[in-house]
Design a protein around this motif. Structure first.
Motif, mmCIF file in Angstrom:
data_model
loop_
_atom_site.group_PDB
_atom_site.id
_atom_site.type_symbol
_atom_site.label_atom_id
_atom_site.label_comp_id
_atom_site.label_asym_id
_atom_site.label_seq_id
_atom_site.Cartn_x
_atom_site.Cartn_y
_atom_site.Cartn_z
ATOM 1 N N PHE A 95 -7.771 -1.114 8.434
ATOM 2 C CA PHE A 95 -7.013 -0.332 7.444
ATOM 3 C C PHE A 95 -6.724 -1.141 6.189
ATOM 4 O O PHE A 95 -6.631 -2.372 6.235
ATOM 5 C CB PHE A 95 -5.664 0.098 8.029
ATOM 6 N N THR A 96 -6.555 -0.426 5.087
ATOM 7 C CA THR A 96 -6.053 -1.006 3.853
ATOM 8 C C THR A 96 -4.720 -0.342 3.546
ATOM 9 O O THR A 96 -4.654 0.861 3.283
ATOM 10 C CB THR A 96 -7.013 -0.711 2.685
ATOM 11 N N ILE A 97 -3.638 -1.110 3.596
ATOM 12 C CA ILE A 97 -2.303 -0.529 3.436
ATOM 13 C C ILE A 97 -2.003 -0.248 1.975
ATOM 14 O O ILE A 97 -2.274 -1.070 1.103
ATOM 15 C CB ILE A 97 -1.226 -1.506 3.965
ATOM 16 N N SER A 98 -1.433 0.923 1.707
ATOM 17 C CA SER A 98 -0.969 1.186 0.345
ATOM 18 C C SER A 98 0.556 1.172 0.301
ATOM 19 O O SER A 98 1.152 0.815 -0.701
ATOM 20 C CB SER A 98 -1.495 2.536 -0.142
ATOM 21 N N THR A 99 1.200 1.572 1.389
ATOM 22 C CA THR A 99 2.654 1.510 1.434
ATOM 23 C C THR A 99 3.090 1.478 2.892
ATOM 24 O O THR A 99 2.262 1.649 3.787
ATOM 25 C CB THR A 99 3.301 2.710 0.710
ATOM 26 N N HIS A 100 4.359 1.239 3.102
ATOM 27 C CA HIS A 100 4.825 1.220 4.480
ATOM 28 C C HIS A 100 6.289 1.622 4.547
ATOM 29 O O HIS A 100 6.959 1.739 3.517
ATOM 30 C CB HIS A 100 4.649 -0.172 5.085
ATOM 31 N N GLU A 102 5.977 2.211 10.087
ATOM 32 C CA GLU A 102 4.780 2.995 9.786
ATOM 33 C C GLU A 102 4.066 2.371 8.606
ATOM 34 O O GLU A 102 4.667 2.139 7.559
ATOM 35 C CB GLU A 102 5.167 4.450 9.462
ATOM 36 N N LEU A 103 2.782 2.093 8.796
ATOM 37 C CA LEU A 103 1.969 1.537 7.721
ATOM 38 C C LEU A 103 1.013 2.620 7.242
ATOM 39 O O LEU A 103 0.239 3.168 8.035
ATOM 40 C CB LEU A 103 1.166 0.332 8.236
ATOM 41 N N TYR A 104 1.077 2.932 5.952
ATOM 42 C CA TYR A 104 0.245 3.991 5.392
ATOM 43 C C TYR A 104 -0.880 3.386 4.568
ATOM 44 O O TYR A 104 -0.652 2.459 3.790
ATOM 45 C CB TYR A 104 1.073 4.888 4.481
ATOM 46 N N GLY A 105 -2.054 3.929 4.739
ATOM 47 C CA GLY A 105 -3.184 3.444 3.949
ATOM 48 C C GLY A 105 -4.452 4.161 4.353
ATOM 49 O O GLY A 105 -4.415 5.236 4.950
ATOM 50 N N LEU A 106 -5.592 3.537 4.045
ATOM 51 C CA LEU A 106 -6.875 4.148 4.356
ATOM 52 C C LEU A 106 -7.523 3.442 5.531
ATOM 53 O O LEU A 106 -7.550 2.216 5.588
ATOM 54 C CB LEU A 106 -7.808 4.049 3.142
ATOM 55 N N ALA A 144 -3.053 -4.509 9.939
ATOM 56 C CA ALA A 144 -3.878 -3.501 9.276
ATOM 57 C C ALA A 144 -5.337 -3.960 9.201
ATOM 58 O O ALA A 144 -6.251 -3.212 9.569
ATOM 59 C CB ALA A 144 -3.335 -3.234 7.875
ATOM 60 N N GLN A 160 2.181 -7.445 8.761
ATOM 61 C CA GLN A 160 1.710 -6.060 8.665
ATOM 62 C C GLN A 160 0.281 -6.034 8.134
ATOM 63 O O GLN A 160 -0.578 -5.299 8.641
ATOM 64 C CB GLN A 160 2.626 -5.272 7.733
ATOM 65 N N LEU A 191 -0.115 2.920 12.486
ATOM 66 C CA LEU A 191 -0.951 2.831 11.288
ATOM 67 C C LEU A 191 -1.410 4.255 11.012
ATOM 68 O O LEU A 191 -1.979 4.903 11.903
ATOM 69 C CB LEU A 191 -2.178 1.966 11.575
#
Lengths: 143, 143
Positions: free
Chosen positions: B125-130, A133-137, B120, B116, A96
DNA sequence: ATCTTATTGAGACGATTTATCAATTTCAAT
DNA sequence: ATTGAAATTGATAAATCGTCTCAATAAGAT
């Protein structure tokens, strides 16, 4: 009994099958490699700089590629460099990643992996490794 | 109405927000890019070689990287090259990649994505993309 | 139309990886 | 143990991929 007897046997088997030789350099590089989850050729070059015999950078590259062919390692291109992943430690390549502060949390999820296997099988693939891979805030950056 | 009006608007919005300009080159590259699932800078360079105006390789690289920042593309390093994935209509892009022949199969799986989200949330987390990539051997290369 | 600023194309440049090659090492056959 | 064919090594040259530089050009606001 040596630390990495199993992997060393796997390497020797591969060498034998391809008329390659078991050298002191290959042994040194294998030992160093198996202590890492993943490493670049450059990193290993510096790590082994003081060893005897001295190891050339080309030898490191050649040997890490050999490990890939022998099924001990897997190359992964990340950014401008190539990471050589230690297959025997596999399963912990999921991350993450906070796009704001760069924080990285590692996780592992068997259900996701089961589903990955299903997808692969449905498409005729045999998975050797994966990358998720998880992208975020992250919580702190969301405000 | 132009073919890729929606994506063109997204690009213009990004340009406006960052004091960048809408050029003929960017329009050409966007049109070509949106017709692909994924492409390398080199491939696009040859595809557009005969267009007017002539497009320099540096401009292709710069523009594809711009698309990444604008959220239209996603860079992925495979082999020695960088693939730029078109993520404009799909919100995500998952791949099965053959480590032997380089074959790429695209897939999507809602269940994996649901899991996913759970991972998160559990980690704040708050996911925006992966990005999910499964590496292994395709049916043909397994022999 | 003018002016400021971003963009472009060409090639130089930098980083990473592979190819070259003479000297050395391995290892199987004496 | 010695020999000898074949693989390996280290140093460095070369190739590859992508970014940087910079003068000329184009965009877009005034």
């Amino acid at each position: 009994m040596p630390k990495h007897a199993k992997e060393m046997e796997a390497l020797k088997a591969h060498l034998g099958k391809h008329q390659l030789k078991y050298t002191r350099q290959r042994e040194l590089i294998l030992d160093a490699f198996l202590q890492q989850e993943h490493i670049t050729a450059e990193e290993m070059y510096h790590q082994l700089a003081k060893k005897d015999p001295h190891l050339g950078l080309a030898t490191i590259y050649r040997t890490l590629n050999l490990f890939c062919e022998a099924g001990l390692a897997q190359a992964r291109h990340f950014g401008t460099q190539t990471q050589y992943d230690n297959i025997s430690h596999k399963g912990h390549h999921d991350h993450l990643i906070c796009t704001d502060c760069g924080k990285i949390v590692e996780f592992e999820n068997c259900e996701i992996e089961k589903l990955q296997e299903e997808v692969a099988t449905r498409n005729g693939f045999t998975i050797s490794t994966h990358r998720l891979e998880l992208y975020g805030l992250c919580g702190r950056c969301r405000h």
